[in-house]
Design an enzyme around this catalytic site. Sequence first.
Site, PDB file in Angstrom:
ATOM      1  N   ASN A   1      14.250 -16.554   4.563  1.00 40.94           N
ATOM      2  CA  ASN A   1      14.195 -16.928   6.080  1.00 40.94           C
ATOM      3  C   ASN A   1      14.277 -18.374   6.221  1.00 40.94           C
ATOM      4  OD1 ASN A   1      13.492 -15.892   9.085  1.00 40.94           O
ATOM      5  ND2 ASN A   1      11.668 -17.242   8.697  1.00 40.94           N
TER       6      ASN A   1
ATOM      7  N   SER B   1       6.847 -21.995   8.557  1.00 42.94           N
ATOM      8  CA  SER B   1       7.245 -22.548   7.247  1.00 42.94           C
ATOM      9  C   SER B   1       6.094 -23.175   6.585  1.00 42.94           C
ATOM     10  CB  SER B   1       8.069 -23.668   7.736  1.00 42.94           C
ATOM     11  OG  SER B   1       7.847 -24.547   8.811  1.00 42.94           O
TER      12      SER B   1
END
Length: 298
Positions: free
Chosen positions: A174, A198
Amino acid sequence: MDVASVARCVGRCYVSPAFAESEPLRLSDRKFPRLSFSSSLTPYPAGSGGLKFGRQSRERRVSFFRPIMATDESISSRSSDCAGETQQKINGKQKNIVWHNCPITKSDRQELIKQRGCVIWITGLSGSGKSSVACALSRALYNRGKLTYILDGDNVRHGLNSDLSFKAEDRAENIRRVGEVAKLFADSGIICIASLISPYRKERATCRALLPQGDFIEVYMDVPLHVCEARDPKGLYKRARAGKIKGFTGIDDPYEPPLDCEIVIQNNNHEGLSSSSPSEMAEIVVSYLDQNGYLKPS
């Protein structure tokens, strides 16, 4: 068009060797008109205009295409490293591909829209305010006449990354995809705002390495876990605490804060401290961009 005019045209055109002396095309028994030109340039009868349709096998067929010559601009600098070979290693795999350079560069595009392309990577825990700051930042830059695009962590999973789960390998993929798309936006001259949790330094560093030095601006939303959990705008922390969500960042999966990011934004309004609005926090980023020349062409 008279014969002389056609002759001048043919003189400037490319005659395909494969068709020079070949027999006429035959598709089953159907007869198709074929544009032909007599090799002797003998004038045709009046009214023919010098062009003739027919099936004569001895006439030379002319392809009205100019030859395309390779130029220095069309030769990839990357392909020169391969010494004529078309194979290159991409992520350790052999691919029969060669990078193709185009004459319009990033600098040209930046000059056109009067700004510098870059990636603003906003990272932090869920509920830290990443998306709110991203939208406020996009609005602030829009008001200045600057073009931006937001890659939101949830939004990209509705399309580009809809095939990915939240397993470790899929979360890494991703981030990788978003990093590659953000790089393309930056190369086009657009200020790309990527807003994702993240959680891992390694993956953020990998995305940073995709861009030229200085074009990756990491913004850390430094908000403690208990503040984010108290906000819980999507109810995800509550579900994670109840065991309904596995691998949730901050609960049963770690978040690794940046060690050397460009901008740190603190917003601890649940600790009795004065709270800044998303617009005020966005102005911190705008000031950084302005001071470092991103809001004008390079």
